[in-house]
Design a protein around this motif. Structure first.
Motif, PDB file in Angstrom:
ATOM      1  N   UNK A   1      25.012  -3.059   9.155  1.00 32.62           N
ATOM      2  CA  UNK A   1      24.783  -4.377   9.723  1.00 32.62           C
ATOM      3  C   UNK A   1      24.328  -5.358   8.649  1.00 32.62           C
ATOM      4  N   UNK A   2      24.686  -6.635   8.767  1.00 31.37           N
ATOM      5  CA  UNK A   2      24.162  -7.647   7.853  1.00 31.37           C
ATOM      6  C   UNK A   2      22.642  -7.739   7.989  1.00 31.37           C
ATOM      7  N   UNK A   3      21.986  -8.121   6.915  1.00 34.27           N
ATOM      8  CA  UNK A   3      20.529  -8.210   6.917  1.00 34.27           C
ATOM      9  C   UNK A   3      19.991  -9.107   8.036  1.00 34.27           C
ATOM     10  N   UNK A   4      20.593 -10.269   8.320  1.00 35.78           N
ATOM     11  CA  UNK A   4      20.060 -11.106   9.406  1.00 35.78           C
ATOM     12  C   UNK A   4      20.108 -10.414  10.765  1.00 35.78           C
ATOM     13  N   UNK A   5      21.183  -9.676  11.038  1.00 36.16           N
ATOM     14  CA  UNK A   5      21.291  -8.979  12.319  1.00 36.16           C
ATOM     15  C   UNK A   5      20.271  -7.854  12.426  1.00 36.16           C
ATOM     16  N   UNK A   6      20.079  -7.119  11.336  1.00 36.79           N
ATOM     17  CA  UNK A   6      19.119  -6.025  11.340  1.00 36.79           C
ATOM     18  C   UNK A   6      17.695  -6.583  11.480  1.00 36.79           C
ATOM     19  N   UNK A   7      17.404  -7.683  10.811  1.00 36.64           N
ATOM     20  CA  UNK A   7      16.092  -8.318  10.932  1.00 36.64           C
ATOM     21  C   UNK A   7      15.858  -8.792  12.357  1.00 36.64           C
ATOM     22  N   UNK A   8      16.889  -9.357  12.966  1.00 37.96           N
ATOM     23  CA  UNK A   8      16.790  -9.820  14.353  1.00 37.96           C
ATOM     24  C   UNK A   8      16.443  -8.665  15.286  1.00 37.96           C
TER      25      UNK A   8
ATOM     26  N   UNK B   1       0.805  -1.227   0.000  1.00 35.00           N
ATOM     27  CA  UNK B   1       0.000   0.000   0.000  1.00 35.00           C
ATOM     28  C   UNK B   1       0.835   1.273   0.000  1.00 35.00           C
ATOM     29  N   UNK B   2       2.116   1.170   0.376  1.00 36.57           N
ATOM     30  CA  UNK B   2       2.921   2.376   0.517  1.00 36.57           C
ATOM     31  C   UNK B   2       3.923   2.506  -0.626  1.00 36.57           C
ATOM     32  N   UNK B   3       4.324   3.743  -0.904  1.00 31.23           N
ATOM     33  CA  UNK B   3       5.265   4.017  -1.994  1.00 31.23           C
ATOM     34  C   UNK B   3       6.699   4.210  -1.500  1.00 31.23           C
ATOM     35  N   UNK B   4       6.903   4.153  -0.192  1.00 32.65           N
ATOM     36  CA  UNK B   4       8.229   4.398   0.373  1.00 32.65           C
ATOM     37  C   UNK B   4       9.215   3.316  -0.048  1.00 32.65           C
ATOM     38  N   UNK B   5      10.500   3.612   0.063  1.00 34.43           N
ATOM     39  CA  UNK B   5      11.554   2.654  -0.251  1.00 34.43           C
ATOM     40  C   UNK B   5      12.605   2.679   0.845  1.00 34.43           C
ATOM     41  N   UNK B   6      13.524   1.736   0.795  1.00 35.69           N
ATOM     42  CA  UNK B   6      14.663   1.714   1.693  1.00 35.69           C
ATOM     43  C   UNK B   6      14.285   1.603   3.159  1.00 35.69           C
ATOM     44  N   UNK B   7      15.092   2.247   3.989  1.00 32.44           N
ATOM     45  CA  UNK B   7      14.869   2.207   5.425  1.00 32.44           C
ATOM     46  C   UNK B   7      13.541   2.800   5.833  1.00 32.44           C
ATOM     47  N   UNK B   8      13.072   3.794   5.071  1.00 31.69           N
ATOM     48  CA  UNK B   8      11.788   4.410   5.373  1.00 31.69           C
ATOM     49  C   UNK B   8      10.663   3.398   5.221  1.00 31.69           C
ATOM     50  N   UNK B   9      10.692   2.612   4.161  1.00 32.76           N
ATOM     51  CA  UNK B   9       9.665   1.592   3.952  1.00 32.76           C
ATOM     52  C   UNK B   9       9.699   0.544   5.062  1.00 32.76           C
ATOM     53  N   UNK B  10      10.899   0.102   5.417  1.00 33.28           N
ATOM     54  CA  UNK B  10      11.028  -0.916   6.466  1.00 33.28           C
ATOM     55  C   UNK B  10      10.491  -0.381   7.785  1.00 33.28           C
ATOM     56  N   UNK B  11      10.842   0.859   8.130  1.00 32.99           N
ATOM     57  CA  UNK B  11      10.368   1.451   9.384  1.00 32.99           C
ATOM     58  C   UNK B  11       8.857   1.596   9.394  1.00 32.99           C
ATOM     59  N   UNK B  12       8.287   2.010   8.277  1.00 36.89           N
ATOM     60  CA  UNK B  12       6.843   2.217   8.223  1.00 36.89           C
ATOM     61  C   UNK B  12       6.080   0.904   8.346  1.00 36.89           C
ATOM     62  N   UNK B  13       6.559  -0.130   7.661  1.00 34.07           N
ATOM     63  CA  UNK B  13       5.884  -1.424   7.735  1.00 34.07           C
ATOM     64  C   UNK B  13       6.051  -2.031   9.130  1.00 34.07           C
ATOM     65  N   UNK B  14       7.247  -1.932   9.693  1.00 35.89           N
ATOM     66  CA  UNK B  14       7.480  -2.477  11.036  1.00 35.89           C
ATOM     67  C   UNK B  14       6.592  -1.780  12.063  1.00 35.89           C
ATOM     68  N   UNK B  15       6.469  -0.466  11.953  1.00 34.96           N
ATOM     69  CA  UNK B  15       5.621   0.291  12.867  1.00 34.96           C
ATOM     70  C   UNK B  15       4.164  -0.103  12.714  1.00 34.96           C
TER      71      UNK B  15
ATOM     72  N   UNK C   1      14.362 -10.991   3.965  1.00 33.60           N
ATOM     73  CA  UNK C   1      14.014 -10.884   2.543  1.00 33.60           C
ATOM     74  C   UNK C   1      13.730  -9.430   2.167  1.00 33.60           C
ATOM     75  N   UNK C   2      12.967  -8.716   2.996  1.00 34.69           N
ATOM     76  CA  UNK C   2      12.629  -7.327   2.691  1.00 34.69           C
ATOM     77  C   UNK C   2      13.877  -6.443   2.680  1.00 34.69           C
ATOM     78  N   UNK C   3      14.736  -6.618   3.655  1.00 40.79           N
ATOM     79  CA  UNK C   3      15.968  -5.819   3.729  1.00 40.79           C
ATOM     80  C   UNK C   3      16.856  -6.105   2.522  1.00 40.79           C
ATOM     81  N   UNK C   4      17.018  -7.392   2.207  1.00 44.31           N
ATOM     82  CA  UNK C   4      17.861  -7.752   1.065  1.00 44.31           C
ATOM     83  C   UNK C   4      17.274  -7.238  -0.244  1.00 44.31           C
ATOM     84  N   UNK C   5      15.945  -7.185  -0.345  1.00 38.86           N
ATOM     85  CA  UNK C   5      15.307  -6.649  -1.549  1.00 38.86           C
ATOM     86  C   UNK C   5      15.599  -5.160  -1.706  1.00 38.86           C
ATOM     87  N   UNK C   6      15.543  -4.418  -0.598  1.00 41.31           N
ATOM     88  CA  UNK C   6      15.845  -2.986  -0.649  1.00 41.31           C
ATOM     89  C   UNK C   6      17.319  -2.746  -0.977  1.00 41.31           C
ATOM     90  N   UNK C   7      18.190  -3.605  -0.466  1.00 45.46           N
ATOM     91  CA  UNK C   7      19.621  -3.498  -0.776  1.00 45.46           C
ATOM     92  C   UNK C   7      19.843  -3.765  -2.264  1.00 45.46           C
TER      93      UNK C   7
END
Length: 207
Positions: free
Chosen positions: A162-169, A89-103, A147-153
């Motif tokens: 940080x590696x994607x697994x650590x950031x996901x954790x 539903x959102x148009x954001x990308x990168x860290x902004x998208x991850x933060x918005x979905x996580x929130x 998967x989401x972090x690696x897709x944005x990368x």
């Protein structure tokens, strides 16, 4: 940093991924009955599910693992489906998208009655299912975030230190601290704080 162990593979998890052909009664049927009961606020009872499917309890346990594993699959699937829908539903990308979905996911789960009902009725069991290797919930949600972090990368939208697994954790564990705070600490979390915390984590990990 320690990672959440991978979820244990069961006939249910393989069926959810489409890896097995359907038969008369399937692990997916057990999953659907458990999901229906969970969403209706009913206790997910293994004996009841086995009886409704016309199979023995031994077969049910072989198909889906124990009650914790089955409930964990239900809650992981609901959480991941919610996150994917919000991402679409959102148009954001990168860290902004991850933060918005996580929130969004945290705030949704904090108000999700079936999960909060389970936490209230069986707090110790629910926390084991949701946060430990006893249930697949944390591991599957961690895999989703990897998967989401690696897709944005890969899209050139995110460059974390940080590696994607650590950031996901970190995302998963911080999410848990909000969603389950009332059960763990006896006080409600501030859902508005989640966005600031996730953005801080993602900013500190971005080069």
């Amino acid at each position: 940093m320690a990672n959440v162990p991978p979820p244990r593979k069961t006939p249910l998890s393989r069926a959810l991924s489409g890896a097995t052909a359907p038969v008369a009664a399937t692990p997916l049927d057990a999953y659907k009955l458990a999901k229906r009961a969970f969403l209706a606020g009913e206790r997910v009872d293994m004996t009841t599910i086995a009886e409704r499917l016309g199979i023995g309890r031994v077969t049910l346990y072989r198909w889906v693992g124990n009650r914790a594993t089955l409930l964990g699959e239900v809650m992981a699937d609901l959480a991941i489906s919610t996150a994917r829908a919000e991402r679409g539903r959102i148009d954001a990308t990168g860290g902004d998208a991850i933060a918005r979905v996580a929130t969004y996911l945290v705030q949704t789960l904090m108000g999700f009655e079936p999960m909060q009902r389970l936490l209230g009725a069986e707090p110790e069991f629910a926390l084991r299912v949701l946060t430990t290797a006893e249930g697949p919930t944390a591991a599957r949600i961690t895999e989703y975030w990897i998967h989401e972090i690696e897709s944005e990368i890969a899209a050139g939208q995110f460059n974390p230190v940080l590696p994607a697994p650590d950031l996901a954790y970190l995302i998963v564990r911080m999410s848990e601290s909000f969603v389950y705070k009332e059960v763990i600490a006896g006080e409600a979390a501030d859902p508005a704080l989640a966005d600031r915390v996730f953005r801080m984590i993602l900013q500190s990990a971005t080069g």
